[in-house]
Scaffold this active site. Structure first.
Site, PDB file in Angstrom:
ATOM      1  N   THR A 143      -4.044   5.470  -8.603  1.00 32.50           N
ATOM      2  CA  THR A 143      -3.376   4.189  -8.573  1.00 32.50           C
ATOM      3  C   THR A 143      -3.134   4.046  -6.838  1.00 32.50           C
ATOM      4  O   THR A 143      -3.463   4.741  -5.977  1.00 32.50           O
ATOM      5  CB  THR A 143      -2.066   4.495  -9.032  1.00 32.50           C
ATOM      6  OG1 THR A 143      -1.052   5.228  -8.222  1.00 32.50           O
ATOM      7  CG2 THR A 143      -1.847   4.631 -10.242  1.00 32.50           C
ATOM      8  N   ASP A 144      -2.739   2.724  -6.490  1.00 25.22           N
ATOM      9  CA  ASP A 144      -2.191   2.578  -4.999  1.00 25.22           C
ATOM     10  C   ASP A 144      -0.638   3.153  -5.183  1.00 25.22           C
ATOM     11  O   ASP A 144      -0.201   3.575  -6.157  1.00 25.22           O
ATOM     12  CB  ASP A 144      -2.428   1.227  -4.671  1.00 25.22           C
ATOM     13  CG  ASP A 144      -2.510   1.143  -3.196  1.00 25.22           C
ATOM     14  OD1 ASP A 144      -1.764   2.232  -2.376  1.00 25.22           O
ATOM     15  OD2 ASP A 144      -3.077   0.092  -2.648  1.00 25.22           O
ATOM     16  N   TRP A 145      -0.172   2.940  -3.885  1.00 24.90           N
ATOM     17  CA  TRP A 145       1.020   3.405  -3.778  1.00 24.90           C
ATOM     18  C   TRP A 145       2.202   3.013  -4.743  1.00 24.90           C
ATOM     19  O   TRP A 145       2.313   1.778  -4.642  1.00 24.90           O
ATOM     20  CB  TRP A 145       1.513   2.869  -2.388  1.00 24.90           C
ATOM     21  CG  TRP A 145       2.735   3.596  -1.825  1.00 24.90           C
ATOM     22  CD1 TRP A 145       3.852   2.966  -1.795  1.00 24.90           C
ATOM     23  CD2 TRP A 145       2.853   4.856  -0.963  1.00 24.90           C
ATOM     24  NE1 TRP A 145       4.882   3.687  -1.166  1.00 24.90           N
ATOM     25  CE2 TRP A 145       4.237   5.066  -0.482  1.00 24.90           C
ATOM     26  CE3 TRP A 145       2.016   5.823  -0.800  1.00 24.90           C
ATOM     27  CZ2 TRP A 145       4.797   5.903   0.326  1.00 24.90           C
ATOM     28  CZ3 TRP A 145       2.563   6.893   0.285  1.00 24.90           C
ATOM     29  CH2 TRP A 145       3.710   6.912   0.359  1.00 24.90           C
ATOM     30  N   ASP A 194       2.324   2.457  -7.729  1.00 27.13           N
ATOM     31  CA  ASP A 194       1.782   1.079  -8.393  1.00 27.13           C
ATOM     32  C   ASP A 194       2.061   1.153 -10.070  1.00 27.13           C
ATOM     33  O   ASP A 194       2.152   0.289 -10.623  1.00 27.13           O
ATOM     34  CB  ASP A 194       0.383   0.559  -8.422  1.00 27.13           C
ATOM     35  CG  ASP A 194       0.179  -0.299  -7.172  1.00 27.13           C
ATOM     36  OD1 ASP A 194       1.316  -0.933  -6.948  1.00 27.13           O
ATOM     37  OD2 ASP A 194      -0.756  -0.306  -6.373  1.00 27.13           O
TER      38      ASP A 194
END
Ligand code: BGC
Length: 764
Positions: A309-311, A313
Site C-alpha cells: 500500500t502507500d502510506w 492507505d
C-alpha cells in the site's frame, strides 16, 4: 485520401479481455530453488508470523531521538518483532537523511531482531527517489522529470544503478522507485516525480530504471543492486481537481492503454514490487480494486511480485475514502483485493484485526499464503536470507567523484533550451546579473525528496555543491558576476511564500551588466503540501522579470520548477529560455557549462508546457479536442494554444531531417514496419538529438489522437555528419484499446511522422 474505417476488428490477444484465459507475459523464469525455499519457509510459519510479514512500520515508531541522534528502543523493537513478527520497516527517522554508517548499524540491528523473532530477515525500504535522498553524503541525481527530458534510457539506467549501489552501501535493499505515473495534469504537485506525460516515454525510461536498480537478473539481485517498488499504481497523475491524492475519472480503455502500460512493462521485466495509488479511479479506491490489483497486474501478466500500500492507505479507506465503516472492514477489502503488504505505518492493530478477520473466515487463508509467498519470494530474490546485511567497505565509490560526474552529465543532458535568439552561449568577459529566488538555492535545484521529504534543508546538507550563482562565479569569474535576487522565498514558510521583494535593487544592479540571468520557478515541495491554487508563476517573480526587461538589458530566463508554471506574459521579454526542471546537486555546474557553451543542450520537453490556465492539454489529445474555426453561423472553434509542445527542445547546433521512408506502405496486423529517416547535423558543433517517431490514425472508431509517440532514440552527431535512423515498429503498436478491453488495429490510413517529415501508410 481519407479512408473510412471498417468495424473495429480485434487484432490479437496481446492485452486481453477482462474475462477468460490470458497469456501470461512475464519475461523471466522464476528460480525453482527460490520457489522451493519459499514453500519451505511458508510451511513452518504460524498465522501470526504470516500476518507480521504483511506489516510494514515506519522507523519513527521503533525508537526515539536523543538530541540529534535517533536510537531504536528495545521495548518497541521487542513488541514489533518478538511479539508481532513484522516483516518490513520504512523511511528515515524525522524524516531526515542519515549517514550510511548509521544506516548500516540500524538496519543490522533491525535484522538481528527479525531473524531472532522468526528466522526471516526484514526488508527495509527507502524513497531514494532521485538518488541518495535519505543517505547522507551520497549522490543526488536530477529528478525523474529531467530523466524523462533526456529521452535517454541509458542515462536513466546509469542513474538508477548508481543509486542502487549507494543505497545498498547503506544496507538498504529496497526503494520505492521508479515512479511511472503519467504527469498529464500540470497542476498536480507530483509532476516532477515522473518521466512526463507520455506512456511510451514512461515505459522505456521506467523499465531502464528497473534494470538499473535491480541488475540483469530479477531472481538474483546482488549486493550492488536493490529491489524496486514502482509506483503509484495507477492513474495517480490525473486528479480531476489537480490536487494530490484526489479522485481520477477516466475511461477504462485509456487506463489500459496509457496508465497501465509502464507498470505492465516493468512487472514483466521483473520489478520486485508495486506501490498502489493512494487515490481512486472512477469512484473506487485503488487499494480495494480487485480487478486492477489482482486481475490486471498479477493474473494477466503472471507477475509473482508483491503489492504494497502507500502510506496509511488502509486507514484512509475508512477515514478518508469512506468505503469502509471501520478498520477491520477496510483491511478485509484491501487484502482480499490483492494487497500483500500494508504500509501501516504507525499501528500494529493491523495485525490483530487481520488475524481476527482470518479466524472469522472473512479473509481466506489462501489469500494470506499468496501474499506471504510473494513477500518471501521478494526477500529471497534480494538475497536477504543468505546475506541479510552488507558491509560498507564493499562500496568505496559511495558519493565519490565518479558518481558526482555521472550526476553532472545527467544534469547537462536534461536541461532544455526552449528559446535562443542568439544570446547563448554567453561570452567570457560579459558582465552578468544573476537574479531571482532560485539563483542561490540548493533547495530549489533539488526539489522535494532531498535529504528531507519536503527538501527544505538541502542548503544545509548540500552546502559543498554549487548553486547556480556559485557555479556561474566559478565559470565566468567572480568579477563578472553581480548577484541581486530581487525576490526571495520565505524558507521557513509554506513552499510558495515569498519575502517582501527588492526588485529595485535588482533593477539598479542591472545597470552594471551586459546580460541578466533571471532564475525563477518554484521552491521545493512534495505531495499534498505542494498543491496550488494558481498555475501562473508567482506575481512577484513575474514583476521582477518585467522590471528588469525595462532596463533594455537582454534577459536569459532560467526556469527551475517541478511543474510548468505559466509565464506567457514574461516569455516574450526574454532573449533565451532554459528549463532546467529539477536538476539535483550538480544542476548549478551543469547549467554554467551549458550557458558557457562547454556542453551542448540535447533535452526535450517531457510534457506539454501550457500557455494559459484554461488551455491545458497533452500532445496526444483527441483530434476533436482541438479544432480550428468551423465556419457557419456561430464559427465554432476550440483552440488550445500551448507555450511549448511535448518533445520540443533546441540545441546550439541544427539538425536537418530528410528522406523519411517505410518499407511497407500497405501493411497488416502482424507486420513489422521498418521506418527510416536521415538526420544531419547542419550546424557547426557536435550535438545529441532525440529522434521521435509519431503516428496518427486518420479515422478510428474511437476518436483518434492527434499524435502518438511510437519510438525514439538519441543519437550523437558531429558537425556535418549524417546518420540514418531506422525504427522497427510492430504494426500492432498502432492499435488502440477499445470499449471491449481488446486491442484494435482498424483498416485505413495512418501517418508516420518524424520532425518535419511525414509518410502515409495504409492498414489492409
Ligand atoms: C508517498 C510515496 C512514498 C511513501 C513512503 C507516500 O506518502 O506517496 O510516494 O513512497 O509515502 O514514503
Amino acid at each position: 485520401m481519407r479512408l473510412m474505417k471498417q468495424l473495429a476488428m480485434p487484432v490479437v490477444a496481446g492485452l486481453l479481455a477482462t474475462t477468460g484465459a490470458f497469456a501470461q507475459s512475464i519475461n523471466y523464469v522464476p528460480d525453482a530453488n527460490i520457489e522451493r525455499r519459499v514453500e519451505q519457509t511458508l510451511s513452518r510459519m504460524t498465522l501470526e508470523e504470516k500476518v507480521g510479514q504483511m506489516t510494514e512500520l515506519a522507523i519513527d515508531v521503533l525508537g526515539h531521538w536523543e538530541g540529534e541522534k535517533f536510537v531504536l528502543d528495545k521495548d518497541k523493537m521487542d513488541n514489533a518483532f518478538m511479539r508481532y513478527k513484522i516483516g518490513s520497516v520504512l523511511n528515515t527517522p524525522g524524516p531526515v537523511a542519515q549517514t550510511p554508517e548509521w544506516w548500516q548499524q540500524t538496519i543490522r540491528t533491525i535484522n538481528d531482531y527479525s531473524l531472532r523473532a522468526c528466522g526471516i530477515p526484514t526488508v527495509y525500504g527507502l524513497d531514494q527517489n532521485h538518488g541518495a535522498t535519505y543517505t547522507l553524503r551520497g549522490t543526488l541525481f536530477p529528478q525523474n522529470t529531467n530523466l524523462g527530458a533526456s529521452f535517454d534510457p541509458d542515462l536513466a539506467r546509469r542513474a538508477a544503478s548508481i543509486t542502487a549501489y549507494e543505497t545498498r552501501a547503506a544496507n538498504c535493499p529496497w526503494t520505492y522507485s521508479p515512479t511511472v505515473d503519467l504527469s498529464r495534469d500540470p497542476r498536480w504537485p507530483r509532476v516532477w516525480e515522473n518521466f512526463g506525460e507520455d506512456c511510451l516515454l514512461s515505459t522505456v525510461i521506467g523499465k531502464a530504471m528497473v534494470e538499473g536498480f535491480q541488475g540483469p537478473d530479477p531472481n538474483h539481485i546482488d549486493k550492488y543492486h536493490i529491489g524496486t517498488s514502482m509506483k503509484h499504481y495507477m492513474a495517480y497523475g490525473i486528479p480531476r481537481t489537480g490536487k494530490d491524492r484526489t479522485p481520477a475519472y477516466l475511461p477504462e480503455w485509456e487506463l489500459r492503454e496509457k496508465h497501465f502500460a509502464p507498470f505492465k512493462a516493468c512487472v514483466e521485466a521483473g520489478a520486485t514490487s508495486v506501490m498502489v495509488n493512494s487515490a481512486s479511479i472512477n469512484g473506487t479506491p485503488m487499494h480495494i480494486n480487485a480487478k486492477y490489483l489482482t486481475q490486471w497486474l498479477k493474473e494477466e501478466t503472471g507477475w509473482d511480485g508483491m503489492i504494497v500500500t502507500d502510506w496509511a492507505d488502509i486507514e484512509n479507506l475508512w477515514k478518508r475514502e469512506m468505503v469502509a465503516a471501520n478498520k477491520k472492514d477496510a483491511i478485509c477489502l484491501a487484502i482480499n483485493a490483492g494487497i500483500d503488504m500494508a504500509m501501516e505505518p504507525f499501528n500494529l492493530d493491523f495485525c490483530d484485526l487481520l488475524i481476527e478477520a482470518v479466524r472469522e473466515g472473512r479473509v481466506p487463508m489462501t489469500r494470506i499464503d499468496d501474499a506471504v509467498r510473494r513477500i518471501l519470494r521478494m526477500k529471497y530474490r534480494m538475497g536477504l536470507f543468505d546475506m541479510p546485511n552488507t558491509d560498507i567497505k564493499d562500496y568505496p565509490k559511495y558519493g565519490g567523484e565518479e558518481h558526482r560526474l555521472a550526476a553532472q552529465d545527467a544534469a547537462v543532458q536534461t536541461m532544455i533550451l526552449l528559446k535562443n535568439k542568439g544570446i547563448l552561449p554567453l561570452k567570457q568577459g560579459q558582465k552578468i546579473l544573476v537574479t531571482g529566488p532560485n539563483a542561490n538555492s540548493m533547495r530549489c535545484l533539488n526539489g522535494g525528496w532531498s535529504y528531507t521529504w519536503q527538501g527544505k534543508d538541502a542548503d544545509k546538507f548540500a552546502s559543498s555543491h554549487n548553486t547556480i550563482l556559485e557555479a556561474m562565479q566559478q565559470r565566468f569569474g567572480n568579477a563578472n558576476i553581480v548577484y541581486e535576487p530581487g525576490v526571495t522565498y520565505n524558507n521557513d514558510g509554506l513552499y510558495w511564500e515569498e519575502n517582501e521583494p527588492q526588485i529595485d535593487r535588482a533593477v539598479r544592479a542591472a545597470a552594471q551588466v551586459d546580460v541578466i540571468l533571471a532564475c525563477v520557478g518554484e521552491n521545493s515541495y512534495a505531495e499534498t503540501p505542494g498543491n496550488l491554487d494558481d498555475l501562473a508563476l508567482s506575481a512577484k517573480q513575474r514583476d521582477l522579470v518585467k522590471a528588469l526587461a525595462k532596463t533594455g538589458k537582454p534577459i536569459v530566463l532560467v526556469l527551475n520548477e517541478g511543474r510548468p508554471r505559466l509565464i506567457s506574459d514574461i516569455e516574450p521579454l526574454a532573449e533565451a529560455v532554459v528549463n532546467i526542471l529539477l536538476p539535483g546537486n550538480e544542476g548549478g555546474n551543469a547549467l554554467a557549462r551549458l550557458l558557457a557553451g562547454v556542453d551542448n543542450f540535447s533535452a526535450k520537453m517531457p510534457y506539454t508546457y501550457p500557455r494559459y490556465s484554461a488551455s491545458l492539454t497533452t500532445y496526444d489529445y483527441r483530434v476533436s479536442e482541438m479544432t480550428g474555426t468551423m465556419e457557419g453561423a456561430y464559427d465554432y472553434n476550440a483552440q488550445v494554444d500551448v507555450q511549448w509542445p511535448f518533445g520540443f527542445g533546441l540545441s546550439y547546433t541544427t539538425f536537418d531531417y530528410s528522406n523519411l521512408r517505410v518499407d511497407k506502405t500497405e501493411f497488416s496486423a502482424g507486420d513489422v514496419l521498418n521506418v527510416s529517416v536521415d538526420v544531419k547535423n547542419t550546424g557547426s558543433r557536435a550535438g545529441k538529438e532525440s529522434v521521435l517517431l509519431f503516428s496518427r490514425d486518420i479515422v478510428a472508431s474511437i476518436i483518434p489522437e492527434a499524435r502518438r509517440l511510437r519510438a525514439f532514440t538519441k543519437i550523437d552527431l558531429q558537425p556535418g555528419e549524417q546518420r540514418t535512423v531506422t525504427f522497427s515498429l510492430p504494426a500492432n503498436d498502432l492499435a488502440f484499446v477499445g470499449y471491449d478491453d481488446q486491442r484494435h488495429l482498424e483498416p485505413g490510413e495512418f501517418v508516420l511522422q518524424i520532425a518535419n517529415q511525414a509518410v502515409h501508410i495504409n492498414c489492409r
